[in-house]
Design a protein around this motif. Structure first.
Motif, PDB file in Angstrom:
ATOM      1  N   PRO A  50       0.801  -1.226   0.000  1.00 36.09           N
ATOM      2  CA  PRO A  50       0.000   0.000   0.000  1.00 36.09           C
ATOM      3  C   PRO A  50       0.834   1.277   0.000  1.00 36.09           C
ATOM      4  N   SER A 102      -1.804  -0.977 -10.058  1.00 31.89           N
ATOM      5  CA  SER A 102      -2.842  -1.874  -9.552  1.00 31.89           C
ATOM      6  C   SER A 102      -2.245  -3.213  -9.138  1.00 31.89           C
ATOM      7  N   LYS A 162     -10.273  -9.814   2.564  1.00 33.51           N
ATOM      8  CA  LYS A 162      -9.650  -8.500   2.393  1.00 33.51           C
ATOM      9  C   LYS A 162      -9.969  -7.918   1.023  1.00 33.51           C
ATOM     10  N   ASP A 168      -9.189  -4.226   0.554  1.00 34.69           N
ATOM     11  CA  ASP A 168      -8.161  -3.192   0.412  1.00 34.69           C
ATOM     12  C   ASP A 168      -7.171  -3.314   1.556  1.00 34.69           C
ATOM     13  N   SER A 169      -5.995  -2.745   1.368  1.00 42.96           N
ATOM     14  CA  SER A 169      -4.917  -2.905   2.344  1.00 42.96           C
ATOM     15  C   SER A 169      -5.226  -2.265   3.690  1.00 42.96           C
ATOM     16  N   SER A 170      -5.982  -1.168   3.682  1.00 40.54           N
ATOM     17  CA  SER A 170      -6.309  -0.492   4.939  1.00 40.54           C
ATOM     18  C   SER A 170      -7.551  -1.057   5.613  1.00 40.54           C
ATOM     19  N   LYS A 171      -8.155  -2.074   5.001  1.00 36.25           N
ATOM     20  CA  LYS A 171      -9.299  -2.806   5.557  1.00 36.25           C
ATOM     21  C   LYS A 171     -10.503  -1.899   5.832  1.00 36.25           C
ATOM     22  N   SER A 223      -6.920   6.385   1.466  1.00 34.69           N
ATOM     23  CA  SER A 223      -5.824   6.079   0.556  1.00 34.69           C
ATOM     24  C   SER A 223      -6.317   6.067  -0.890  1.00 34.69           C
ATOM     25  N   GLU A 274      -5.762   3.800  -3.005  1.00 37.26           N
ATOM     26  CA  GLU A 274      -6.264   2.464  -3.306  1.00 37.26           C
ATOM     27  C   GLU A 274      -7.759   2.378  -3.019  1.00 37.26           C
ATOM     28  N   VAL A 275      -8.192   2.902  -1.852  1.00 38.75           N
ATOM     29  CA  VAL A 275      -9.605   2.896  -1.481  1.00 38.75           C
ATOM     30  C   VAL A 275     -10.415   3.725  -2.467  1.00 38.75           C
ATOM     31  N   LEU A 311     -10.950   2.003  -5.822  1.00 41.57           N
ATOM     32  CA  LEU A 311     -12.003   0.978  -5.749  1.00 41.57           C
ATOM     33  C   LEU A 311     -13.380   1.629  -5.807  1.00 41.57           C
TER      34      LEU A 311
END
Length: 260
Positions: A101, A115, A205, A207-210, A248, A250-251, A254
């Protein structure tokens, strides 16, 4: 050696801290194992983080601001790093929780969408903690029967991680035994990147930050705050709010896909 159908890149980061949104990389080291065989390639880069390196982080990795003052920034190095990784699978030690992440966030600041959706992620620490719960230094001693020298130097750590995974594959090879029907059992610790990915990743899971969680039926729900446990479907207003809040990249990426 590793059974590969795609390039495999081991990597490790040293950073200004543990805050994925606000901290920066000061060193990145990568070792790429080509799927077609041949000698692995190494890339070891110091990075000017353009922000102070706090004493707490300096005490861990020993990289001072003076040491990276003349180094290139991540923005300058991003194309080279992205090209080196290509479409490879990624492996590291505690990489799923932090290094992946953090790397994604650094790429996002440079306008590069990095990605992991179609990559397999092999976290050597997860294998180790499930089998022998300790840290990298202990893992190296346990699997490689030697002390780890120069710990918390990124290249030394990533080289050690390579050797630890090799030791794990050798040590746990005996788990691939026959089942009660006489057929080869599906051992999670075998020289197969998909099996290692499946073993080291939580199927819930997203995403990495859950911030989100995948339910057994495949639906995705919020995993924090007042909407925890509620499905994302039907709560698009909250998703749009998240796009404007401090989450983030990443979030947010998504969420953009879900709102299309």
């Amino acid at each position: 050696m590793f059974a590969l159908d795609r390039d495999l890149v081991f990597f490790d980061l040293e950073t200004t801290g543990l805050d994925i949104l606000n901290d920066r990389i000061v060193q990145i080291a990568l070792i790429k194992y080509p799927a077609e065989g041949g000698a692995p390639e190494e890339l070891d880069l110091w990075v000017n983080p353009e922000i102070p390196i706090p004493p707490s982080s300096l005490a861990v990795h020993g990289i001072t601001e003076e040491m990276v003052a003349s180094a290139q920034t991540f923005f300058d190095l991003a194309p080279l790093i992205n090209l080196f990784i290509g479409d490879a699978d990624l492996a590291g030690f505690n990489s799923n929780r932090f290094d992946v992440p953090m790397l994604m966030q650094e790429f996002a600041r440079c306008g590069i969408r990095f990605s992991v959706a179609h990559r397999r992620l092999i976290d050597v620490q997860t294998i180790f903690h499930r089998m022998e719960p300790r840290n990298l230094k202990a893992a190296y001693r346990f699997y490689c029967n030697a002390p780890l020298e120069n710990a918390h130097n990124a290249l030394a750590d990533v080289r050690a991680t390579v050797e630890v995974l090799k030791g794990q594959l050798q040590k746990y090879a005996e788990l691939a035994v026959e089942d009660e029907n006489g057929q080869p059992a599906t051992s999670p610790i075998r020289n197969d990147m998909q099996a290692l990915h499946d073993f080291t990743n939580d199927p819930s899971k997203v995403d990495s930050s859950k911030r989100f969680r995948r339910e057994p039926d495949g639906s995705i729900v919020f995993n924090f705050g007042k909407y925890q446990g509620r499905p994302i479907k039907g709560n698009e207003t909250y998703l749009k709010w998240m796009l404007e809040a401090e989450f983030s990249e990443e979030v947010k990426d998504l969420i953009r896909q879900w709102l299309q």
